[in-house]
Design a protein around this motif. Structure first.
Motif, mmCIF file in Angstrom:
data_model
loop_
_atom_site.group_PDB
_atom_site.id
_atom_site.type_symbol
_atom_site.label_atom_id
_atom_site.label_comp_id
_atom_site.label_asym_id
_atom_site.label_seq_id
_atom_site.Cartn_x
_atom_site.Cartn_y
_atom_site.Cartn_z
ATOM 1 N N GLY A 99 0.845 -1.287 -0.123
ATOM 2 C CA GLY A 99 -0.051 0.035 0.097
ATOM 3 C C GLY A 99 0.861 1.444 0.036
ATOM 4 N N VAL A 100 0.238 2.376 -0.478
ATOM 5 C CA VAL A 100 1.010 3.514 -0.617
ATOM 6 C C VAL A 100 0.484 4.772 0.213
ATOM 7 C CG1 VAL A 100 1.730 5.291 -2.294
ATOM 8 C CG2 VAL A 100 1.928 2.831 -2.849
ATOM 9 N N ASN A 101 1.157 5.514 0.772
ATOM 10 C CA ASN A 101 0.702 6.771 1.440
ATOM 11 C C ASN A 101 0.627 7.926 0.321
ATOM 12 O OD1 ASN A 101 0.301 9.288 2.781
ATOM 13 N ND2 ASN A 101 1.365 8.868 4.432
ATOM 14 N N ILE A 102 -0.523 7.978 -0.083
ATOM 15 C CA ILE A 102 -0.669 9.052 -1.323
ATOM 16 C C ILE A 102 -0.081 10.356 -0.872
ATOM 17 C CG2 ILE A 102 -2.979 9.958 -0.586
ATOM 18 C CD1 ILE A 102 -3.666 9.711 -3.714
ATOM 19 N N ASN A 103 -0.079 10.919 0.224
ATOM 20 C CA ASN A 103 0.368 12.177 0.631
ATOM 21 C C ASN A 103 1.784 12.313 0.864
ATOM 22 O OD1 ASN A 103 -2.259 13.657 0.798
ATOM 23 N ND2 ASN A 103 -2.445 12.648 2.815
ATOM 24 N N THR A 104 2.597 11.129 0.704
ATOM 25 C CA THR A 104 4.098 11.128 0.952
ATOM 26 C C THR A 104 4.757 10.554 -0.327
ATOM 27 O OG1 THR A 104 4.174 9.131 2.239
ATOM 28 C CG2 THR A 104 3.843 11.280 3.410
ATOM 29 N N ALA A 105 4.057 9.715 -0.984
ATOM 30 C CA ALA A 105 4.808 8.925 -2.051
ATOM 31 C C ALA A 105 5.167 9.493 -3.135
ATOM 32 C CB ALA A 105 3.733 7.721 -2.541
ATOM 33 N N VAL B 149 0.899 13.889 -7.925
ATOM 34 C CA VAL B 149 1.734 14.736 -7.401
ATOM 35 C C VAL B 149 1.370 16.443 -7.613
ATOM 36 C CG1 VAL B 149 4.203 15.291 -7.287
ATOM 37 C CG2 VAL B 149 3.724 12.974 -7.451
ATOM 38 N N ASN B 150 1.031 16.623 -8.928
ATOM 39 C CA ASN B 150 0.789 18.068 -9.070
ATOM 40 C C ASN B 150 -0.282 18.604 -8.338
ATOM 41 O OD1 ASN B 150 2.767 18.066 -11.186
ATOM 42 N ND2 ASN B 150 1.453 17.509 -12.679
ATOM 43 N N TYR B 151 -1.650 17.699 -8.063
ATOM 44 C CA TYR B 151 -2.533 18.075 -7.343
ATOM 45 C C TYR B 151 -2.285 18.307 -5.856
ATOM 46 C CZ TYR B 151 -7.303 17.945 -5.083
ATOM 47 O OH TYR B 151 -8.350 18.331 -4.364
ATOM 48 N N ARG B 152 -1.432 17.367 -5.359
ATOM 49 C CA ARG B 152 -0.900 17.385 -4.217
ATOM 50 C C ARG B 152 -0.238 18.685 -3.747
ATOM 51 N NH1 ARG B 152 2.308 12.329 -2.791
ATOM 52 N NH2 ARG B 152 4.257 13.386 -3.407
ATOM 53 N N THR B 153 0.875 19.126 -4.625
ATOM 54 C CA THR B 153 1.518 20.448 -4.785
ATOM 55 C C THR B 153 0.635 21.834 -4.698
ATOM 56 O OG1 THR B 153 3.284 19.196 -5.875
ATOM 57 C CG2 THR B 153 3.528 21.784 -5.831
ATOM 58 N N GLU C 162 -11.664 12.384 -2.309
ATOM 59 C CA GLU C 162 -10.936 13.573 -3.073
ATOM 60 C C GLU C 162 -9.846 13.191 -4.087
ATOM 61 O OE1 GLU C 162 -7.909 17.383 -1.743
ATOM 62 O OE2 GLU C 162 -8.534 15.987 -0.032
ATOM 63 N N ILE C 163 -9.334 11.881 -4.136
ATOM 64 C CA ILE C 163 -8.605 11.355 -5.238
ATOM 65 C C ILE C 163 -9.390 11.599 -6.477
ATOM 66 C CG2 ILE C 163 -7.466 9.500 -6.205
ATOM 67 C CD1 ILE C 163 -7.344 8.404 -3.258
ATOM 68 N N LYS C 164 -10.830 11.501 -6.508
ATOM 69 C CA LYS C 164 -11.487 11.734 -7.952
ATOM 70 C C LYS C 164 -11.243 13.001 -8.592
ATOM 71 C CE LYS C 164 -15.131 8.541 -6.264
ATOM 72 N NZ LYS C 164 -16.650 8.214 -5.848
ATOM 73 N N LYS C 165 -10.881 13.883 -7.645
ATOM 74 C CA LYS C 165 -10.633 15.490 -8.341
ATOM 75 C C LYS C 165 -9.315 15.506 -9.114
ATOM 76 C CE LYS C 165 -13.156 17.651 -4.476
ATOM 77 N NZ LYS C 165 -13.039 18.571 -3.151
ATOM 78 N N VAL C 166 -8.560 14.592 -8.866
ATOM 79 C CA VAL C 166 -7.370 14.480 -9.764
ATOM 80 C C VAL C 166 -7.545 14.659 -11.283
ATOM 81 C CG1 VAL C 166 -5.188 13.266 -10.237
ATOM 82 C CG2 VAL C 166 -5.996 13.477 -8.073
ATOM 83 N N THR C 167 -6.917 15.399 -11.894
ATOM 84 C CA THR C 167 -7.213 15.488 -13.493
ATOM 85 C C THR C 167 -7.088 14.074 -13.904
ATOM 86 O OG1 THR C 167 -6.290 17.613 -13.545
ATOM 87 C CG2 THR C 167 -6.393 16.715 -15.633
ATOM 88 N N ARG C 168 -8.025 13.665 -14.981
ATOM 89 C CA ARG C 168 -7.925 12.342 -15.622
ATOM 90 C C ARG C 168 -8.114 11.217 -14.874
ATOM 91 N NH1 ARG C 168 -3.865 13.856 -20.823
ATOM 92 N NH2 ARG C 168 -5.102 15.572 -21.454
ATOM 93 N N LEU C 169 -8.270 11.337 -13.564
ATOM 94 C CA LEU C 169 -8.607 9.979 -12.771
ATOM 95 C C LEU C 169 -9.847 9.707 -12.837
ATOM 96 C CD1 LEU C 169 -6.316 9.308 -9.823
ATOM 97 C CD2 LEU C 169 -8.654 8.348 -10.177
ATOM 98 N N GLY C 170 -10.291 8.758 -13.517
ATOM 99 C CA GLY C 170 -11.784 8.511 -13.814
ATOM 100 C C GLY C 170 -12.216 7.691 -12.908
ATOM 101 N N ALA C 171 -13.431 7.065 -12.932
ATOM 102 C CA ALA C 171 -13.970 5.968 -12.082
ATOM 103 C C ALA C 171 -13.248 4.676 -12.306
ATOM 104 C CB ALA C 171 -15.316 5.572 -12.843
ATOM 105 N N LYS C 172 -12.697 4.353 -13.557
ATOM 106 C CA LYS C 172 -12.121 2.907 -13.700
ATOM 107 C C LYS C 172 -10.765 3.101 -12.978
ATOM 108 C CE LYS C 172 -12.215 -1.144 -15.521
ATOM 109 N NZ LYS C 172 -13.119 -1.926 -14.858
#
Length: 708
Positions: free
Chosen positions: A481-487, A507-511, A521-531
């Motif tokens: 598993g990956v910590n999305i806020n530090t990976a 990473v850009n969204y996090r920045t 909130e991950i769904k708000k990332v550009t081009r990160l769709g339902a799949k």
């Protein structure tokens, strides 16, 4: 044969599981996602079984593509009959398919083709009928401007017959059988290279012979490397007379002039066409098997390395040791950020050891250092001994860390992007420090081939190696598993369903927006769709989220079921998580649906008992024998502590604290027969070994773990 039947024969897995897995793969689902979150559909297939389905699906599709190409070619030649079509369609392996196609394959200019153009094919047919006598007289009727003598006519006819013999599937298969069962691989040194210094590591193969089917993968790869580097010649041999006899028994049915011509054609076909092609084929097949074996060893080692014990989020001082150029020192915080760097010169020629010890002590205090990571390269032992002399005012653990591949990372684009204002020496030291905190997070940034945990990795099929290692890395990343806020971007790119572009977007969204507060909130990332969210969300963890399930392996699609469980037990969600007694009393059958069954529900309960638990062990301090500094300090019979730093098919290599690693041959691993080295030892395992033999000239050390 259809795809599902093909895979079923190859894997012996249930048909329904294969069918549903293929459907999921066609929906762009990943192996980690399928094996963890679609157990009901697959029949609880694990990662290895799903991986096998992927492998044989690809194999089948490649075979079908080749069939289509061949059928099209035959159709264009206007030779495609219903019988031939059916024969090709029913073929299940590429060798048989190519044998069927061989007689129709467009050839470069051959001796047989020239003979046909000279009108000699009727003569060849007469000879093959074996009914004619006085063949010289018959051949004389085929003389023309190009064919001036009887011998020329008979030569041409035999070239055509030789090609017919070469194209017979039964004959090819018989020679294949003899090669598979009886072939030997023989080597001879090239005399002009015998005394070459680089050739000496291959001197065992200067005059070597053994059965090809018993030649272990590591030895075959070594032999082929020696041949590639121009030190030896390699030949595959069988009993040629026996092969001639087998062919003659299949073809010759008479005892006349024709049979004599056919015997000559057989010898020509065998020496010029059949044997060169089929001996190369068997050698290539053996090489493929050796590649597969070596790749499997590399994959096992890489998995063990990536899942190596992390120290965790600690403040770490990293040291990349050196003599003349000094030791590069960095301090990183618990999140792996670089806080300080400088160079100390404790060793020759500067010998500023007192100054260096004071500097390290002050850095430990200033940055509240909890652990020190020392690279295991040049000057490692000397640096470790220096550090252990320092009396710190706080508890500081000292570790020696493998620096394999650190130089590759430090010169890479990833490292330049991370540390654009620092040189390669600083980046290398940072990598050493970060490896102690989390080997997986740091090692995914390095080309796996550069980590040095395989055998002959540069000699195997590079495409297959890369595919295999990518699967291993993906599996390890998603297992932990990956910590999305530090990976890092590199680590995120291996998360199921994410890939390099979405990793960059995360990473850009996090920045731009700061840390993610929830999985939604991950769904708000550009081009990160339902799949992509479906595939990746359960592997992305968010620490201290409002919903504690966001820091677990529970898939968001199952959150409602967990909430229902908590409600039924009269507990708040936070009260249910970690409450083993309550969790084990839940009747899971009550929560089964058409989509989610007992396998998934059991996984959910297991995860709720210890949510987000890292499956890896915790890093432990290890100390080498302080009296052993060079190979010259070794004596036969010594018992020494060591760390396994490479596993191969023929044994394992152990770091005993000096420049040269020692080999524990497979025969010295145990008092019992060892079929698989990895069943006895694993990478980074701490062991006690006995020194059996020391060859200082060749810098070889023989060790044993079987000395009780």
């Amino acid at each position: 044969m259809q795809l599902i039947q093909f895979i079923k024969i190859k894997t012996n897995l249930p048909e329904k599981g294969i069918q549903n897995t293929i459907e999921l793969l066609n929906e762009d689902c990943t192996i980690p996602f399928i094996s963890r979150y679609r157990k009901e559909r697959t029949g609880n297939l694990d990662e290895v079984q799903v991986g096998d389905i992927v492998k044989f699906k690809t194999q089948f599709e490649d075979l079908e593509k080749r069939k289509t190409t061949i059928l099209k070619a035959l159709d264009e030649q206007d030779v495609l009959t219903d019988e031939l079509r059916q024969k090709i369609t029913a073929t299940q392996d590429s060798i048989t398919l190519e044998d069927i196609y061989l007689p129709y394959k467009k050839k470069r200019k051959t001796k047989a083709e020239t003979a046909r153009k000279n009108g000699l094919e009727p003569l060849a047919k007469i000879i093959m009928s074996q009914n004619a006598n006085d063949i010289d007289y018959i051949a004389s009727k085929y003389l023309n401007e190009t064919i001036s003598t009887v011998n020329d006519a008979l030569d041409g006819a035999r070239f055509i017959i030789a090609e017919w013999i070469n194209e017979r599937t039964d004959i090819r298969n018989n020679i294949r059988y003899q090669l598979e069962k009886f072939a030997t691989i023989n080597t001879k040194v090239i005399s002009s290279k015998k005394n070459d210094e680089k050739a000496q590591k291959f001197r065992d193969y200067f005059d070597w012979s053994e059965s090809l089917n018993r030649c272990p993968s590591h030895r075959l790869l070594a032999i082929l490397r020696a041949e590639k580097e121009g030190f030896i010649r390699v030949k595959i041999e069988i009993d040629h007379q026996r092969a001639f006899d087998k062919i003659e028994n299949r073809i010759i049915k008479s005892n006349n002039d024709c049979s004599e011509q056919i015997k000559l054609a057989i010898q020509d076909s065998y020496k010029r066409l059949l044997y060169p092609a089929l001996s190369n084929e068997i050698l290539n097949n053996s090489k493929e098997k050796a590649d597969e074996s070596a790749i499997n060893v590399f994959a096992k080692n890489l998995k063990q390395l990536l899942l190596g014990a992390p120290l965790g989020e600690k403040t770490i001082l990293g040291i990349d040791p050196g003599f003349r150029t000094g030791c590069k020192v960095v301090c990183i915080d618990a999140q792996g950020n670089l806080k300080h760097n400088e160079t100390i010169y404790p060793h020759a020629p500067q010998n500023k050891s007192v100054e260096a010890m004071k500097k390290i002590n002050s850095l430990v205090e200033a940055y509240k250092i909890e652990a020190i990571a020392i690279g295991n390269g040049t000057a490692s032992r000397e640096t470790e001994q220096l550090i252990r002399k320092i009396r710190f005012n706080r508890d500081v653990e000292v570790f020696v860390v493998s620096e394999a591949g650190a130089s590759v990372y430090s010169a890479s684009k990833i490292a330049r992007d991370e540390f654009p204002n620092y040189d390669v020496t600083v980046r290398g030291a940072v990598s050493i420090a970060r490896r102690l905190a989390d080997p997986l997070a740091e090692l995914v940034k390095i080309d796996a081939k550069s980590i040095g945990v395989g055998q002959y990795q540069h000699d195997v099929d590079q495409t297959k190696l890369k595919n295999s290692l990518d699967i291993v890395v993906e599996s390890c990343v998603n297992t932990v598993g990956v910590n999305i806020n530090t990976a890092s971007e590199s680590l995120l790119s291996y998360v199921s369903g994410i890939g390099p572009k979405l990793a960059e977007n995360i990473v850009n969204y996090r920045t731009e927006n700061g840390a993610f507060a929830s999985r939604n909130e991950i769904k708000k990332v550009t081009r990160l769709g339902a799949k992509a969210f479906e595939q990746g969300a359960p592997f992305l963890r968010i620490k201290n989220a409002k919903n504690p399930l966001d820091d677990s392996a529970v898939h968001p699609e199952s959150y409602t079921i967990v909430a229902e469980m908590a409600k039924d037990e009269g507990k708040k969600l936070v009260e249910l998580i970690g409450n083993k007694e309550v969790l084990q009393s839940i009747d899971l059958k009550k929560y089964c649906t058409s989509e989610i069954g007992l396998p998934t529900l059991t996984d959910i309960i297991r995860e709720l008992e210890k949510p987000g638990l890292d499956p890896r062990e915790t890093a432990k301090v290890f100390t080498f024998n302080k009296d052993i500094r060079t190979i010259s300090d070794l004596r036969e019979g010594q018992l020494l502590p060591g760390i396994v730093n490479n596993v191969t098919n023929f044994g394992c290599f152990v770091d005993i604290g000096i420049k040269e690693s020692g080999l524990v041959h497979v025969s010295n691993l145990s008092d019992k027969f060892v079929k698989d080295v990895s069943e006895i030892v694993s990478l980074h395992q701490q062991v006690i070994v006995k020194v059996l033999e020391v060859d200082i000239a060749r810098k070889r050390i023989q060790l044993s773990m079987n000395f009780k």
